[in-house]
Design an enzyme around this catalytic site. Structure first.
Site, PDB file in Angstrom:
ATOM      1  N   ARG A  45      -2.419 -40.908  31.410  1.00  0.00           N
ATOM      2  CA  ARG A  45      -1.813 -40.138  32.514  1.00  0.00           C
ATOM      3  C   ARG A  45      -2.779 -39.841  33.665  1.00  0.00           C
ATOM      4  NH1 ARG A  45       3.311 -38.896  31.626  1.00  0.00           N
ATOM      5  NH2 ARG A  45       4.090 -38.571  29.511  1.00  0.00           N
ATOM      6  N   LYS A  69       9.381 -47.694  35.224  1.00  0.00           N
ATOM      7  CA  LYS A  69       9.374 -47.333  33.800  1.00  0.00           C
ATOM      8  C   LYS A  69       9.653 -45.857  33.617  1.00  0.00           C
ATOM      9  CE  LYS A  69       6.623 -44.912  32.319  1.00  0.00           C
ATOM     10  NZ  LYS A  69       5.600 -43.938  31.962  1.00  0.00           N
ATOM     11  N   THR A  70      10.418 -45.454  32.662  1.00  0.00           N
ATOM     12  CA  THR A  70      10.474 -44.109  32.067  1.00  0.00           C
ATOM     13  C   THR A  70      11.748 -43.963  31.263  1.00  0.00           C
ATOM     14  OG1 THR A  70      10.490 -41.719  32.315  1.00  0.00           O
ATOM     15  CG2 THR A  70      11.398 -42.903  34.178  1.00  0.00           C
ATOM     16  N   ASP A 103      13.051 -41.299  30.726  1.00  0.00           N
ATOM     17  CA  ASP A 103      13.782 -40.157  31.296  1.00  0.00           C
ATOM     18  C   ASP A 103      14.942 -40.581  32.208  1.00  0.00           C
ATOM     19  OD1 ASP A 103      11.788 -38.802  30.021  1.00  0.00           O
ATOM     20  OD2 ASP A 103      10.741 -38.173  31.822  1.00  0.00           O
ATOM     21  N   GLY A 131       4.014 -41.972  29.976  1.00  0.00           N
ATOM     22  CA  GLY A 131       4.602 -42.003  28.633  1.00  0.00           C
ATOM     23  C   GLY A 131       5.115 -43.381  28.263  1.00  0.00           C
ATOM     24  N   ASP A 176       5.784 -40.778  39.674  1.00  0.00           N
ATOM     25  CA  ASP A 176       4.432 -40.381  40.113  1.00  0.00           C
ATOM     26  C   ASP A 176       3.488 -41.577  40.148  1.00  0.00           C
ATOM     27  OD1 ASP A 176       4.871 -37.759  40.599  1.00  0.00           O
ATOM     28  OD2 ASP A 176       4.210 -37.060  38.628  1.00  0.00           O
ATOM     29  N   TYR A 235       9.709 -38.426  20.689  1.00  0.00           N
ATOM     30  CA  TYR A 235       8.756 -39.495  20.393  1.00  0.00           C
ATOM     31  C   TYR A 235       9.394 -40.576  19.511  1.00  0.00           C
ATOM     32  CZ  TYR A 235       5.743 -36.137  22.557  1.00  0.00           C
ATOM     33  OH  TYR A 235       5.210 -35.269  23.477  1.00  0.00           O
TER      34      TYR A 235
HETATM   35  P1  FBP Z   1       6.982 -40.460  31.751  1.00  0.00           P
HETATM   36  O1  FBP Z   1       7.596 -39.639  32.822  1.00  0.00           O
HETATM   37  O2  FBP Z   1       5.539 -40.678  31.936  1.00  0.00           O
HETATM   38  O3  FBP Z   1       7.717 -41.748  31.520  1.00  0.00           O
HETATM   39  O4  FBP Z   1       7.089 -39.626  30.385  1.00  0.00           O
HETATM   40  C1  FBP Z   1       8.235 -39.439  29.669  1.00  0.00           C
HETATM   41  C2  FBP Z   1       8.106 -38.368  28.608  1.00  0.00           C
HETATM   42  O5  FBP Z   1       8.489 -38.905  27.368  1.00  0.00           O
HETATM   43  C3  FBP Z   1       8.937 -37.116  28.920  1.00  0.00           C
HETATM   44  O6  FBP Z   1      10.276 -37.266  28.529  1.00  0.00           O
HETATM   45  C4  FBP Z   1       8.205 -36.053  28.147  1.00  0.00           C
HETATM   46  O7  FBP Z   1       8.437 -34.758  28.662  1.00  0.00           O
HETATM   47  C5  FBP Z   1       6.772 -36.454  28.314  1.00  0.00           C
HETATM   48  O8  FBP Z   1       6.773 -37.864  28.484  1.00  0.00           O
HETATM   49  C6  FBP Z   1       5.883 -36.083  27.151  1.00  0.00           C
HETATM   50  O9  FBP Z   1       4.576 -36.332  27.502  1.00  0.00           O
HETATM   51  P2  FBP Z   1       3.409 -36.673  26.484  1.00  0.00           P
HETATM   52  O10 FBP Z   1       3.612 -38.085  26.038  1.00  0.00           O
HETATM   53  O11 FBP Z   1       2.191 -36.540  27.301  1.00  0.00           O
HETATM   54  O12 FBP Z   1       3.520 -35.730  25.342  1.00  0.00           O
END
Ligand code: FBP
Length: 557
Positions: free
Chosen positions: A148, A205-206, A208, A84, A179, A428
């Site tokens: 991903r 990165k994240t 979260d 993400g 991951d 988002y």
């Molecule tokens: P990462 O763990 O890859 O950094 O993703 C973060 C995130 O924004 C989460 O908070 C959310 O659940 C997920 O990506 C949403 O995934 P997608 O972008 O595939 O809709």
């Protein structure tokens, strides 16, 4: 292409680097500590990572480099954005690019397109100064795109090696979460096993915030994302307090961990904020969660306050024990009978099909949640076979159930208030915001540090920049062996090495601070309005890190 005035001003922003990284390369030395063990399952991990296990912590310090010609050699490096989006990714690439060019003008940076798939399929672009300059201090991952796909199968490893060899790469930098960095460790091991000196370096990165540990103080993107959400929550709180007629239920991204919700609560003082980790620890049922909301709604209504703000972490639903059981049973069933299930169109027939495989309690629960939520629980799984929590409207589930409970109380004459609601999902909106000064500086420093680790011949490391509560010039740059952050976990029935995800620590300072204040916030409107991220102005307004970071890493005097 047209650019806004702010974007133009941000292009000119010069990210702050730790003092050590501003030195001449020949005046920076790498200090290596003792060998670092994994956090758990050391024996198994040693077998998995025979070549790279037990490397030392690396820190850059001032001092003459033993071999200046080596750090200044021409390098070909590949970079991948994985998973993400998170604000600051472009600055990691800019810091890496600038480091490479500082080392040797002839060095080249290959950007692999669309995430790890770009490396596997050899889809790339050579990044030039002109391109990099268009992305400095901007949000998004659009410079090369993200994806991903995981490098997991023997064919994918072999294809990655083929691509790397074809371009004569000295190193690959993987910018990703837990991951993706687990994959980085496996790729580093694969390269060494194949007697191929291509180094692999990760960057944390994240949004979260769940990639953190003793050595990694925070993942990049968390700072900007929580500040963006907190601005929006503050605006809603001010509206709620002005109109005094709506309850706002706000779901916040963050996957399993509740770091985002917790930080936003500390920044905005909502009436209620759920922390999934606490819900699990207390084994709270859905019904108890509704009791808790109803209690606050009724008490506020008694004071004439028919309004409020409730924060809900994205992953809450998976942490409520009975919902967790249902989701696991659904994941397992879909894993085995996914194809047959996909052929069934009607919702009723889907329920009938699932009745054969779910336990009685899970089936009853599925039948009794609102139809819309049940349908969302049955949506396609992600590539790892898990339910996509960002697509489940937990905020609507809680609104519907609270409405029902309040209607009962009204009938019994216990509640006389009004309950008008709005549901929101902030996710988002925050992932591609222009990075805060903190993230712009941190990411640029991480990218430069990744270059330094490559220039110093390290592989299987995560770039680390520490002491982040202090001003940037006091930050400490170095690298942590990826295997030191790992343990073995059961994933779909198989024990696998993984970087341990950090959930909210209920004994940690941020949660304790929240727990001490929340009863007051529930009944007494005490909203805080953080306002928009400020990029230009005094440091106390523009450069402050998150409250989580300050509470977890107080500056030692
Ligand atoms: P990462 O763990 O890859 O950094 O993703 C973060 C995130 O924004 C989460 O908070 C959310 O659940 C997920 O990506 C949403 O995934 P997608 O972008 O595939 O809709």
């Amino acid at each position: 292409m047209e650019f806004s005035s702010l974007q133009k001003a941000r292009y000119a922003y010069n990210p702050k680097l730790p003092a050590i990284l501003r030195e001449k390369l020949s005046a920076i030395t790498i200090r290596l500590g003792g060998s670092l063990e994994a956090i758990d399952d050391q024996g198994d991990l040693q077998l998995f990572f025979r070549k790279n296990y037990g490397k030392p912590l690396a820190v850059f310090r001032k001092g003459p480099h033993a071999d200046p010609a080596y750090v200044g050699r021409k390098l070909n490096v590949g970079v991948v954005l994985s998973g993400g989006q998170a604000p600051g990714g472009h600055n990691v690439i800019a810091g890496l690019f600038d480091g490479l060019k500082k080392g040797n003008e002839e060095s080249q940076l290959f950007g692999f397109l669309g995430g790890p798939a770009g490396l596997i399929e050899n889809k790339y672009t050579v990044l030039t100064a002109e391109t990099i300059d268009q992305y400095r201090n901007t949000g998004g991952f659009d410079i090369i795109g993200s994806g991903r796909t995981k490098i997991e199968t023997p064919d994918q490893f072999a294809a990655s090696l083929k691509t790397a060899r074809e371009h004569g790469l000295d190193a690959v930098v993987i910018i990703g979460g837990d991951d993706s960095n687990t994959n980085a460790a496996l790729l580093a091991e694969y390269f060494v096993e194949n007697v191929c000196p291509i180094q692999v370096i990760g960057c944390p990165k994240t949004i979260d915030g769940d990639l953190k540990n003793e050595y990694i103080e925070t993942s990049f993107g968390f700072d900007t994302a929580v500040k963006t959400y907190s601005e929006l929550i503050g605006n809603i709180e001010r509206d709620a307090n002005s109109a005094r007629k709506y309850w706002h239920f706000i779901k916040l991204m963050g996957r399993s961990a509740s770091h985002i919700a917790l930080e936003c609560a500390l920044q905005t003082h909502p009436n209620i904020c759920f922390i999934s980790e606490e819900v699990k620890a207390e084994r709270m049922s859905l019904s108890q969660i509704i009791d808790l909301i109803t209690d606050v709604v009724v008490k506020r209504a008694d004071k004439g306050d028919n309004f409020g703000v409730i924060l809900i972490p994205e992953g809450l639903i998976e942490f409520i024990p009975e919902m967790n059981k249902l989701i696991e049973e659904l994941n397992d069933t879909m894993g085995v009978y996914g194809r047959e299930f996909a052929k069934i169109d009607s919702f009723i027939e889907r329920l009938y099909f699932l009745n054969q495989y779910l336990s009685e309690t899970s089936y009853d629960l599925l039948k009794n949640v609102p139809v819309q939520i049940a349908e969302q629980l049955l949506l396609d799984r992600d590539p790892h076979g898990n339910v996509q929590v960002s697509r489940i409207e937990t905020e609507k589930l809680l609104i519907t159930m609270t409405e029902k409970r309040l209607a009962d109380l009204k009938e019994r004459g216990v509640y006389t208030g009004k309950f008008a609601t709005f549901g929101h999902f902030f996710g988002y909106e925050g992932r591609c915001a222009a990075p805060s000064n903190f993230d712009a500086d941190y990411c640029y420093s991480l990218g430069f540090t990744a270059f330094m680790l490559i220039a110093n011949g390290r592989t299987g490391y995560l770039a680390s920049v520490r002491n982040l509560s202090a001003p940037a010039e006091q930050w400490v740059a170095g690298g942590v062996p990826l295997t030191a952050m790992m343990n073995m976990e059961q994933r779909h029935g198989i024990k696998k090495p993984v970087i341990k995800k950090a959930l909210v620590d209920l004994d940690g300072a941020p949660f304790k601070e929240f727990a001490a204040k929340r009863a007051h916030w529930a009944l007494n409107t005490s909203y805080l309005f953080p306002g928009a991220i400020q990029y230009f102005g005094p440091p106390e307004v523009c450069d402050q890190p998150t409250k989580t970071l300050i509470l977890e890493r107080p500056i030692r005097t």
